[in-house]
Each structure stands twice: as structure tokens, then as C-alpha cells.
Design a protein around this motif. Structure first.
Motif, PDB file in Angstrom:
ATOM      1  N   VAL A 174      64.901  16.493  14.359  1.00 57.54           N
ATOM      2  CA  VAL A 174      64.455  15.455  15.290  1.00 57.54           C
ATOM      3  C   VAL A 174      65.649  14.864  16.036  1.00 57.54           C
ATOM      4  CG1 VAL A 174      63.383  13.177  15.484  1.00 57.54           C
ATOM      5  CG2 VAL A 174      62.369  14.916  13.990  1.00 57.54           C
ATOM      6  N   GLY A 175      66.767  14.723  15.327  1.00 52.81           N
ATOM      7  CA  GLY A 175      67.964  14.168  15.950  1.00 52.81           C
ATOM      8  C   GLY A 175      68.470  14.991  17.117  1.00 52.81           C
ATOM      9  N   ILE A 176      68.360  16.312  17.013  1.00 49.79           N
ATOM     10  CA  ILE A 176      68.816  17.174  18.108  1.00 49.79           C
ATOM     11  C   ILE A 176      67.669  17.565  19.041  1.00 49.79           C
ATOM     12  CG2 ILE A 176      70.752  18.060  16.755  1.00 49.79           C
ATOM     13  CD1 ILE A 176      69.182  20.670  16.380  1.00 49.79           C
ATOM     14  N   GLU A 177      66.474  17.010  18.771  1.00 52.47           N
ATOM     15  CA  GLU A 177      65.287  17.276  19.588  1.00 52.47           C
ATOM     16  C   GLU A 177      65.027  18.762  19.761  1.00 52.47           C
ATOM     17  OE1 GLU A 177      64.441  15.032  23.070  1.00 52.47           O
ATOM     18  OE2 GLU A 177      65.409  13.218  22.332  1.00 52.47           O
ATOM     19  N   TYR A 178      64.976  19.446  18.628  1.00 46.56           N
ATOM     20  CA  TYR A 178      64.746  20.899  18.660  1.00 46.56           C
ATOM     21  C   TYR A 178      63.367  21.207  18.105  1.00 46.56           C
ATOM     22  CZ  TYR A 178      65.332  25.898  17.800  1.00 46.56           C
ATOM     23  OH  TYR A 178      65.172  27.254  17.797  1.00 46.56           O
ATOM     24  N   ASP A 179      62.576  21.934  18.875  1.00 48.02           N
ATOM     25  CA  ASP A 179      61.234  22.323  18.462  1.00 48.02           C
ATOM     26  C   ASP A 179      61.172  23.838  18.374  1.00 48.02           C
ATOM     27  OD1 ASP A 179      58.555  22.445  17.878  1.00 48.02           O
ATOM     28  OD2 ASP A 179      57.885  22.050  19.924  1.00 48.02           O
ATOM     29  N   PRO A 180      61.375  24.398  17.178  1.00 48.36           N
ATOM     30  CA  PRO A 180      61.400  25.861  17.050  1.00 48.36           C
ATOM     31  C   PRO A 180      60.090  26.488  17.517  1.00 48.36           C
ATOM     32  CG  PRO A 180      62.170  24.797  15.040  1.00 48.36           C
ATOM     33  CD  PRO A 180      61.570  23.720  15.891  1.00 48.36           C
ATOM     34  N   GLN A 181      60.199  27.534  18.297  1.00 50.57           N
ATOM     35  CA  GLN A 181      59.043  28.296  18.748  1.00 50.57           C
ATOM     36  C   GLN A 181      59.333  29.775  18.556  1.00 50.57           C
ATOM     37  OE1 GLN A 181      56.181  27.027  19.808  1.00 50.57           O
ATOM     38  NE2 GLN A 181      56.902  24.906  19.663  1.00 50.57           N
ATOM     39  N   PRO A 182      58.304  30.567  18.230  1.00 50.19           N
ATOM     40  CA  PRO A 182      58.532  32.009  18.102  1.00 50.19           C
ATOM     41  C   PRO A 182      59.104  32.575  19.395  1.00 50.19           C
ATOM     42  CG  PRO A 182      56.374  31.410  17.269  1.00 50.19           C
ATOM     43  CD  PRO A 182      56.923  30.195  17.962  1.00 50.19           C
ATOM     44  N   PRO A 183      60.144  33.369  19.310  1.00 49.38           N
ATOM     45  CA  PRO A 183      60.746  33.911  20.530  1.00 49.38           C
ATOM     46  C   PRO A 183      59.893  35.009  21.139  1.00 49.38           C
ATOM     47  CG  PRO A 183      61.750  34.902  18.604  1.00 49.38           C
ATOM     48  CD  PRO A 183      60.802  33.852  18.081  1.00 49.38           C
ATOM     49  N   ARG A 184      60.028  35.206  22.414  1.00 54.92           N
ATOM     50  CA  ARG A 184      59.428  36.379  23.040  1.00 54.92           C
ATOM     51  C   ARG A 184      60.058  37.622  22.439  1.00 54.92           C
ATOM     52  NH1 ARG A 184      58.893  36.200  29.594  1.00 54.92           N
ATOM     53  NH2 ARG A 184      57.001  34.947  29.717  1.00 54.92           N
ATOM     54  N   SER A 185      59.251  38.650  22.249  1.00 51.36           N
ATOM     55  CA  SER A 185      59.808  39.897  21.741  1.00 51.36           C
ATOM     56  C   SER A 185      60.230  40.786  22.902  1.00 51.36           C
ATOM     57  CB  SER A 185      58.791  40.632  20.866  1.00 51.36           C
ATOM     58  OG  SER A 185      57.740  41.134  21.664  1.00 51.36           O
ATOM     59  N   TYR A 186      61.105  41.724  22.598  1.00 49.66           N
ATOM     60  CA  TYR A 186      61.562  42.681  23.603  1.00 49.66           C
ATOM     61  C   TYR A 186      60.385  43.446  24.182  1.00 49.66           C
ATOM     62  CZ  TYR A 186      63.909  46.893  25.374  1.00 49.66           C
ATOM     63  OH  TYR A 186      64.345  47.928  26.146  1.00 49.66           O
ATOM     64  N   ASP A 187      59.381  43.751  23.334  1.00 43.64           N
ATOM     65  CA  ASP A 187      58.237  44.552  23.768  1.00 43.64           C
ATOM     66  C   ASP A 187      57.233  43.757  24.601  1.00 43.64           C
ATOM     67  OD1 ASP A 187      59.223  46.783  22.428  1.00 43.64           O
ATOM     68  OD2 ASP A 187      58.253  46.204  20.549  1.00 43.64           O
ATOM     69  N   SER A 188      57.388  42.433  24.656  1.00 43.21           N
ATOM     70  CA  SER A 188      56.394  41.610  25.342  1.00 43.21           C
ATOM     71  C   SER A 188      56.715  41.386  26.814  1.00 43.21           C
ATOM     72  CB  SER A 188      56.265  40.254  24.638  1.00 43.21           C
ATOM     73  OG  SER A 188      57.423  39.459  24.870  1.00 43.21           O
ATOM     74  N   ILE A 189      57.899  41.784  27.256  1.00 45.46           N
ATOM     75  CA  ILE A 189      58.281  41.547  28.653  1.00 45.46           C
ATOM     76  C   ILE A 189      57.976  42.788  29.491  1.00 45.46           C
ATOM     77  CG2 ILE A 189      60.044  39.864  28.021  1.00 45.46           C
ATOM     78  CD1 ILE A 189      62.159  41.982  28.324  1.00 45.46           C
ATOM     79  N   PRO A 190      57.869  42.648  30.823  1.00 45.83           N
ATOM     80  CA  PRO A 190      57.555  43.794  31.680  1.00 45.83           C
ATOM     81  C   PRO A 190      58.552  44.938  31.488  1.00 45.83           C
ATOM     82  CG  PRO A 190      57.370  41.753  32.912  1.00 45.83           C
ATOM     83  CD  PRO A 190      57.965  41.395  31.580  1.00 45.83           C
ATOM     84  N   PRO A 191      58.078  46.170  31.527  1.00 47.44           N
ATOM     85  CA  PRO A 191      58.953  47.325  31.278  1.00 47.44           C
ATOM     86  C   PRO A 191      60.196  47.359  32.155  1.00 47.44           C
ATOM     87  CG  PRO A 191      56.662  48.023  31.324  1.00 47.44           C
ATOM     88  CD  PRO A 191      56.680  46.582  31.748  1.00 47.44           C
ATOM     89  N   GLU A 192      60.054  46.969  33.428  1.00 49.76           N
ATOM     90  CA  GLU A 192      61.214  47.024  34.318  1.00 49.76           C
ATOM     91  C   GLU A 192      62.250  45.969  33.925  1.00 49.76           C
ATOM     92  OE1 GLU A 192      57.927  44.662  36.473  1.00 49.76           O
ATOM     93  OE2 GLU A 192      58.120  46.403  35.150  1.00 49.76           O
ATOM     94  N   VAL A 193      61.790  44.838  33.429  1.00 49.48           N
ATOM     95  CA  VAL A 193      62.711  43.810  32.954  1.00 49.48           C
ATOM     96  C   VAL A 193      63.399  44.284  31.678  1.00 49.48           C
ATOM     97  CG1 VAL A 193      62.933  41.437  32.142  1.00 49.48           C
ATOM     98  CG2 VAL A 193      61.346  41.978  34.000  1.00 49.48           C
ATOM     99  N   ALA A 194      62.614  44.874  30.780  1.00 46.16           N
ATOM    100  CA  ALA A 194      63.166  45.383  29.521  1.00 46.16           C
ATOM    101  C   ALA A 194      64.214  46.458  29.778  1.00 46.16           C
ATOM    102  CB  ALA A 194      62.045  45.938  28.640  1.00 46.16           C
ATOM    103  N   ALA A 195      63.939  47.352  30.733  1.00 43.97           N
ATOM    104  CA  ALA A 195      64.878  48.429  31.038  1.00 43.97           C
ATOM    105  C   ALA A 195      66.199  47.872  31.564  1.00 43.97           C
ATOM    106  CB  ALA A 195      64.270  49.390  32.049  1.00 43.97           C
ATOM    107  N   GLY A 196      66.103  46.887  32.451  1.00 44.95           N
ATOM    108  CA  GLY A 196      67.321  46.280  32.987  1.00 44.95           C
ATOM    109  C   GLY A 196      68.110  45.543  31.929  1.00 44.95           C
ATOM    110  N   LEU A 197      67.398  44.853  31.031  1.00 49.62           N
ATOM    111  CA  LEU A 197      68.051  44.112  29.965  1.00 49.62           C
ATOM    112  C   LEU A 197      68.760  45.062  29.003  1.00 49.62           C
ATOM    113  CD1 LEU A 197      68.450  41.253  28.847  1.00 49.62           C
ATOM    114  CD2 LEU A 197      66.329  41.566  27.553  1.00 49.62           C
ATOM    115  N   LYS A 198      68.066  46.145  28.645  1.00 49.60           N
ATOM    116  CA  LYS A 198      68.671  47.124  27.745  1.00 49.60           C
ATOM    117  C   LYS A 198      69.902  47.752  28.385  1.00 49.60           C
ATOM    118  CE  LYS A 198      67.642  51.163  24.914  1.00 49.60           C
ATOM    119  NZ  LYS A 198      66.639  52.163  24.501  1.00 49.60           N
TER     120      LYS A 198
END
Length: 206
Positions: A174-198
Motif C-alpha cells: 500500500v505504501g508504494i501503491e502497487y496493485d499486482p496484476q497478471p501480466p500479458r503473456s507473449y502469446d496474447s499479443i498480435p503476431p506482428e508485435v510478438a515477432a518484432g519483440l522477439k
């Protein structure tokens, strides 16, 4: 309790700054920053950090935090003394931790049997005989690993909970105001974005 953060050229800044903010929020924790020398160390995106101690001066500590790097395969070929220091100091620790590709350094040192890491480095962990998990945080005895970059905050909060209790961990969160959320997975992003990131990650290893 002493927390020692490992510094080396081309480390990822958030990998150690995130855990530092979390652990540093606990009054009984003091921080040290250890590197091969006392010369300033530049992160992969240009942040410069000044070490407080050298590897040769630190023979024991309570907590080790090893950040990762976008250049992890180059680092595995020559860690600049990090791997050797980890092997030496690990027996003295209560907790040995890593963030992101820092787990590949723990694996190279032979200190971990199950771990998580950045999605781009999972094969490097597996190649070193480590059981690879896609979890955000993994406890393997006294070794605690966090997945990619921002997961270092989650890792440190879990560590605070294990060491000081749930109420302290909640207060820090609470002190650092952090709200953990599940991260996006590599497989969940558009293929062209994933290819560029890789491709971007692979280019760092050339």
C-alpha cells in the motif's frame, strides 16, 4: 537484516530498483550495492549506479538480489565475476533471489533447480538443467526467482511476506501503491508485435 544488490554492466535497472524500493521500505533492512569494482555501473538503458562494496569485500549477506539483463547470453559467457561471487556467498545467505534473466546467472552458478525468468530466456534456463516455471514468482528452497523485469516487485513483496509476515507485506504494498496484476503473456499479443519483440531481444544477443 542486510540485502545486497548485485550490479554489473548492462543490467536492467528496474530489476534491482523495484526490489530495492520494496525491501528498503522495511526499517530493519539495510542495503548494499556490490560490483566488481567501486566504479559507477551503467544499466542497459543508461542509468548509472555507484556501488558501495566490491565482490572481494563481501563474504556474507542475508539477502542477495541479482538483476537480469537484456544481454544475458553475453553475460553467461563472461559474468565479470558475478557467477563466482554467487557460488562463494550463497551458502551464507538466508535468501538468494533474482529478477528476470538474473535467474540464468543463478543457474550458471548451480544454485537453483526450479526457477522462473523472462519469457525470452526460458530455453537458457532449461539448457542448464533447471525446471522452468511460467509463474510470476517461484520459491525453490531459499532461492526465490521473479519473472520478467516488473516481477521483481512481486518477488520482493513475497519475500517480505515470507520473512516479516503478511501484514508487513501489505503495508509495503500500500505504501508504494502497487496493485499486482497478471501480466500479458507473449502469446496474447498480435503476431506482428510478438515477432518484432522477439527480433529485438534476439538482436541484443548477436
Amino acid at each position: 537484516m542486510e540485502a545486497t544488490f548485485v550490479l554489473y554492466p548492462n543490467m536492467t535497472a528496474l530489476d534491482f530498483v523495484g526490489p530495492f524500493e520494496v525491501l528498503g521500505s522495511v526499517p530493519v533492512v539495510t542495503a548494499r550495492f556490490v560490483a566488481a569494482s567501486l566504479e559507477p555501473v551503467k544499466s542497459d538503458n543508461g542509468l548509472v549506479v555507484v556501488p558501495t562494496d566490491t565482490f572481494s569485500a563481501v563474504k556474507s549477506t542475508d539477502i542477495i538480489v541479482v538483476p537480469g539483463s537484456g544481454h544475458w547470453r553475453e553475460l553467461l559467457k563472461d559474468s565479470g565475476g558475478v557467477v563466482e561471487w554467487l557460488r562463494e556467498v550463497h551458502p551464507t545467505t538466508k535468501w538468494t533471489t533474482s529478477v528476470c534473466t538474473g535467474s540464468t546467472l543463478l543457474a550458471e552458478a548451480g544454485l537453483v533447480s526450479k526457477a522462473t525468468t523472462h519469457w525470452a530466456a526460458r530455453s537458457d534456463l532449461s539448457d542448464r538443467g533447471v525446471e522452468v516455471s511460467e509463474d510470476r514468482v517461484v520459491f525453490d528452497g531459499k532461492v526465490v526467482t521473479g519473472a520478467g523485469v516488473s516481477a521483481g516487485i512481486d518477488m520482493a513483496l513475497r519475500l517480505v511476506e515470507a520473512e516479516f509476515g503478511e501484514m508487513v507485506a501489505q503495508a509495503v504494498q500500500v505504501g508504494i501503491e502497487y496493485d499486482p496484476q497478471p501480466p500479458r503473456s507473449y502469446d496474447s499479443i498480435p503476431p506482428e508485435v510478438a515477432a518484432g519483440l522477439k527480433a529485438a531481444f534476439e538482436s541484443r544477443q548477436a
